[in-house]
Enzyme design. Structure first.
Site, short mmCIF file in Angstrom:
data_model
loop_
_atom_site.label_atom_id
_atom_site.label_comp_id
_atom_site.label_asym_id
_atom_site.label_seq_id
_atom_site.Cartn_x
_atom_site.Cartn_y
_atom_site.Cartn_z
N ARG A 92 0.81 -1.21 0.00
CA ARG A 92 0.00 0.00 0.00
C ARG A 92 0.85 1.27 0.00
O ARG A 92 0.42 2.30 -0.51
CB ARG A 92 -0.89 0.03 1.24
CG ARG A 92 -1.76 -1.17 1.40
CD ARG A 92 -2.46 -1.10 2.72
NE ARG A 92 -3.20 0.14 2.82
CZ ARG A 92 -4.39 0.36 2.29
NH1 ARG A 92 -5.00 -0.61 1.66
NH2 ARG A 92 -4.98 1.52 2.42
N CYS A 116 -6.85 -4.10 3.33
CA CYS A 116 -5.63 -4.84 3.64
C CYS A 116 -6.02 -6.09 4.43
O CYS A 116 -7.21 -6.32 4.66
CB CYS A 116 -4.62 -3.98 4.37
SG CYS A 116 -4.87 -3.91 6.12
N PRO A 122 -8.59 3.22 4.18
CA PRO A 122 -8.89 4.20 3.13
C PRO A 122 -7.75 5.20 2.92
O PRO A 122 -6.88 5.33 3.78
CB PRO A 122 -10.12 4.93 3.67
CG PRO A 122 -10.07 4.75 5.15
CD PRO A 122 -9.38 3.44 5.41
N LEU A 125 -8.11 10.79 3.07
CA LEU A 125 -7.46 12.00 3.60
C LEU A 125 -6.34 12.47 2.67
O LEU A 125 -6.13 13.67 2.49
CB LEU A 125 -6.90 11.74 5.01
CG LEU A 125 -7.92 11.36 6.07
CD1 LEU A 125 -7.24 10.96 7.36
CD2 LEU A 125 -8.89 12.52 6.34
N ASP A 305 1.76 -0.96 15.58
CA ASP A 305 2.63 -1.97 14.96
C ASP A 305 3.32 -2.86 16.00
O ASP A 305 4.04 -3.79 15.63
CB ASP A 305 3.68 -1.30 14.06
CG ASP A 305 3.05 -0.65 12.84
OD1 ASP A 305 1.90 -1.01 12.51
OD2 ASP A 305 3.69 0.21 12.22
N1 EPU Z 1 -7.09 6.72 7.73
C1 EPU Z 1 -8.25 7.17 7.14
N2 EPU Z 1 -8.15 7.80 5.93
C2 EPU Z 1 -6.96 7.98 5.29
C3 EPU Z 1 -5.78 7.51 5.92
C4 EPU Z 1 -5.88 6.89 7.15
O1 EPU Z 1 -9.34 7.02 7.67
O2 EPU Z 1 -6.94 8.56 4.22
C5 EPU Z 1 -7.16 6.07 9.06
C6 EPU Z 1 -6.73 4.60 9.01
O3 EPU Z 1 -7.76 3.74 8.62
C7 EPU Z 1 -6.25 4.37 10.43
C8 EPU Z 1 -5.64 5.73 10.82
O4 EPU Z 1 -6.20 6.67 9.91
O5 EPU Z 1 -7.32 4.11 11.27
C9 EPU Z 1 -4.15 5.82 10.75
O6 EPU Z 1 -3.66 5.32 9.52
P1 EPU Z 1 -2.36 5.90 8.82
O7 EPU Z 1 -2.74 6.64 7.60
O8 EPU Z 1 -1.55 6.61 9.84
O9 EPU Z 1 -1.61 4.56 8.38
P2 EPU Z 1 -0.74 4.34 7.10
O10 EPU Z 1 0.00 5.57 6.73
O11 EPU Z 1 -1.53 3.66 6.06
C10 EPU Z 1 1.42 3.69 8.44
C11 EPU Z 1 2.35 2.53 8.50
C12 EPU Z 1 1.64 1.35 9.17
C13 EPU Z 1 1.21 1.77 10.56
C14 EPU Z 1 0.32 3.03 10.49
C15 EPU Z 1 -0.07 3.57 11.84
C16 EPU Z 1 3.74 2.88 6.56
C17 EPU Z 1 4.17 2.43 5.22
N3 EPU Z 1 2.77 2.17 7.16
O12 EPU Z 1 0.32 3.27 7.65
O13 EPU Z 1 2.61 0.32 9.28
O14 EPU Z 1 0.47 0.74 11.16
O15 EPU Z 1 1.03 4.06 9.76
O16 EPU Z 1 1.05 3.91 12.57
O17 EPU Z 1 4.28 3.82 7.10
C18 EPU Z 1 3.39 -1.90 9.46
O18 EPU Z 1 4.54 -1.46 9.38
O19 EPU Z 1 3.13 -3.09 9.78
C19 EPU Z 1 2.26 -1.01 9.17
C20 EPU Z 1 1.05 -1.44 8.90
#
Ligand code: EPU
Length: 421
Positions: A92, A116, A122, A125, A305
Site C-alpha cells: 500500500r 488490507c 482508506p 485523507l 505496529d
Molecule cells: N485513515 C483514514 N483515511 C486515510 C488515511 C488513514 O481514515 O486517508 C485512518 C486509518 O484507517 C487508520 C488511521 O487513519 O485508522 C491511521 O492510519 P495511517 O494513515 O496513519 O496509516 P498508514 O499511513 O496507512 C502507516 C504505517 C503502518 C502503521 C500506520 C499507523 C507505513 C508504510 N505504514 O500506515 O505500518 O500501522 O502508519 O502507525 O508507514 C506496518 O509497518 O506493519 C504497518 C502497517
C-alpha cells in the site's frame, strides 16, 4: 512460500544491531522524485517492501543502486507517472508516489489500494488534501488519476492523524505555489525523518516533529544524502522476544527516545531495561510477567505496529490483561493463531482480553500480515516444542532476515523453502 520451524524454549542472549526503519525508508524513497539527481539513503534495510518500492521507482524511470545498505536513487530521467496495480496490490505504501509525482510533474496515476489483510484502510485523507491544493482527481478503472498544472498551498486540517496522508501532503506541498498549513499532522518519527530529508533538499518546512507544519513551496529541490532512523518496531519486537524467553539482550543502532512507550510497558511487565547511548539492554532473566494493559495510539503512544507482539507477550503473563487497538479496530488476525498455540484470548470489538497461561505449546500457525506474523514467531520462540509458522513472506516484507537475527541470539529457528507452505 517459505515457512519457519522453531524449536521453542531457547533463552535469547547477546547483542543485535537494529536495521533502518521500514516505514521511514518507504517515505524517503519516493521523496527522492522531488529533486533531479542522485539521492543517497544510508542505513536502508534489505526488505521485500524496499525491493517493491525499488521496482516501482525503476518503472517510473529512476536508476537505482543498492548495496551495503546504501540506496542510490537517480531521478534525472523520470518518464512515467503511473503506479500500476501489480505494485500497489503488493504494498500500500506505493501510494506515496502520488504526492511527489503530482508536485513535480503535475500528474500521477496510482492504482487505488484495496482493503488490507485486517480490514479497510482508506486513503480519503490523502486525496482530500491534494484536492484542497488544486488537484483534479478522478477514479478511472481502479486508478486514481490526478492532475494539476501547479499545486497551490492550502490550509489542511486532518480529522484523523494519518502517517501516510501527512507524508503525501508534505511531499506535494514542498514544490507548490505558496504556503501550506497542515493541522493535526502525524508526528511519527518516520514522518520527522522525511521532513528532515526534505529540509536538507532545500524545502522550507517549519514545525518539524509537531502536529502543525508550515510549508512554503520552493521552485526546486536538490538531491542530498540522508540516514534512515533505526527501526523502532524491529527493536521492540526483539525486546519482547528476549522478554518472552527470559533472555538478556543488548540492541545497538537504536534510538530509545522513539520507543519510550514500549520501554515503559516492558518495565511495568517486570523487565529490567537499561538505556545507554544508542543502546538498549533488556534483562528478563528472572522475569515473572506482570499483566500489563496497553492501548495503542499515535506517537508517542504505544504503536499499533507493536500490538500483536504485546498480545503474544501477555499470553504468558501471571494474570489477565487487556490490549486495545484504537488505530486499527480490526487488527486481531493473530489472535486465533495464538489460541492454536494455547493462548487464552477473547476479542470484543477492538479489545483483546488475555488470560495468561503457564505455557504455550508448539503447533502449525499461519501468518496473515506482517506484525501478526511477528507475534507468532515470538510465541513460537517461547512455546514448548515445535512451532511451524507458514507464509513467512509477510515477515520478509518488514523484517530484515529475522531468522538470522534471532539465531544469532541463540534461537532455534530455520527457514524451509517449498511451494506447499
Ligand atoms: N485513515 C483514514 N483515511 C486515510 C488515511 C488513514 O481514515 O486517508 C485512518 C486509518 O484507517 C487508520 C488511521 O487513519 O485508522 C491511521 O492510519 P495511517 O494513515 O496513519 O496509516 P498508514 O499511513 O496507512 C502507516 C504505517 C503502518 C502503521 C500506520 C499507523 C507505513 C508504510 N505504514 O500506515 O505500518 O500501522 O502508519 O502507525 O508507514 C506496518 O509497518 O506493519 C504497518 C502497517
Amino acid at each position: 512460500m517459505d515457512k519457519f520451524i522453531i524449536n521453542g524454549g531457547k533463552t535469547l542472549q547477546g547483542k543485535l544491531e537494529v536495521s533502518g526503519a521500514k516505514n521511514a525508508t518507504l517515505a524517503l524513497m519516493p521523496a527522492a522524485i522531488l529533486a533531479s539527481g542522485k539521492s543517497l539513503l544510508m542505513n536502508t534495510p534489505e526488505l521485500n517492501d524496499v525491493f517493491t518500492m525499488i521496482k516501482l521507482l525503476k518503472h517510473l524511470g529512476a536508476v537505482i543502486n543498492f548495496s551495503n545498505h546504501i540506496l542510490t536513487i537517480d531521478t534525472s530521467k523520470i518518464v512515467e507517472f503511473i503506479a500500476p496495480y501489480e505494485h500497489v496490490k503488493k504494498m500500500r505504501a506505493s501510494v506515496y508516489v502520488l504526492g511527489p509525482l503530482l508536485g513535480r510533474y503535475g500528474e500521477a496515476k496510482v492504482s487505488l489500494p484495496g482493503g488490507c489483510a485486517w480490514g479497510p484502510r482508506p486513503i480519503n485523507l490523502h486525496l482530500e488534501a491534494l484536492k484542497k491544493m488544486g488537484a483534479e482527481i478522478d477514479l478511472v478503472d481502479g486508478y486514481i488519476e490526478t492532475k494539476a498544472k501547479k499545486l497551490n498551498g492550502a490550509n489542511i486540517s486532518f480529522d484523523i492523524s494519518s502517517v501516510g496522508a501527512t507524508g503525501n501532503t508534505i511531499m506535494a506541498a514542498v514544490l507548490a505555489k505558496g504556503t501550506t498549513l497542515i493541522n493535526n499532522a502525524a508526528t511519527e518519527p518516520e514522518i520527522t525523518n522525511l521532513v528532515e530529508f526534505l529540509i536538507k533538499m532545500g524545502a522550507k518546512i517549519e514545525g518539524e516533529g509537531t502536529k502543525t507544519l508550515t510549508i512554503e513551496g520552493v521552485d526546486e529541490l536538490n538531491s542530498v544524502e540522508i540516514k534512515t532512523i533505526p527501526d523502532r518496531i524491529e527493536a521492540g519486537t526483539m525486546l519482547i522476544a528476549a522478554a518472552m524467553t527470559r533472555g538478556k539482550i543488548t540492541l545497538t543502532n537504536v534510538d530509545a527516545g522513539l520507543l519510550r512507550a514500549v520501554l515503559l510497558k516492558l518495565e511495568s511487565a517486570g523487565c529490567k531495561v537499561e538505556i545507554t547511548e544508542e543502546k538498549i539492554e533488556l534483562d528478563a532473566s528472572d522475569l515473572e510477567i506482570n499483566p500489563t494493559n496497553i492501548s495503542t495510539s499515535i506517537f508517542p503512544g504505544f504503536p499499533t505496529d507493536m500490538q500483536a507482539q504485546w498480545t503474544a507477550f501477555m499470553s504468558l503473563a501471571d494474570g489477565t490483561s487487556t490490549v486495545c487497538d484504537t488505530i486499527y479496530f480490526d487488527r486481531f488476525k493473530h489472535v486465533p493463531e495464538l489460541v492454536r498455540l494455547g493462548a487464552n484470548i477473547l476479542v470484543n470489538e477492538n479489545i483483546a482480553m488475555i488470560k495468561g497461561v503457564k505455557e504455550l505449546n508448539g503447533a502449525k500457525v499461519m501468518s496473515t500480515d506482517l506484525r501478526a506474523s511477528a507475534s507468532l514467531v515470538l510465541a513460537g520462540l517461547a512455546a514448548k516444542g515445535t512451532t511451524e509458522v507458514l507464509r513467512v513472506y509477510h515477515l520478509d516484507r518488514g523484517y530484515q532476515k529475522i531468522e538470522e537475527k534471532l539465531s544469532s541470539l541463540g534461537a532455534d529457528i530455520v527457514r524451509v523453502s517449498g511451494k506447499e507452505y
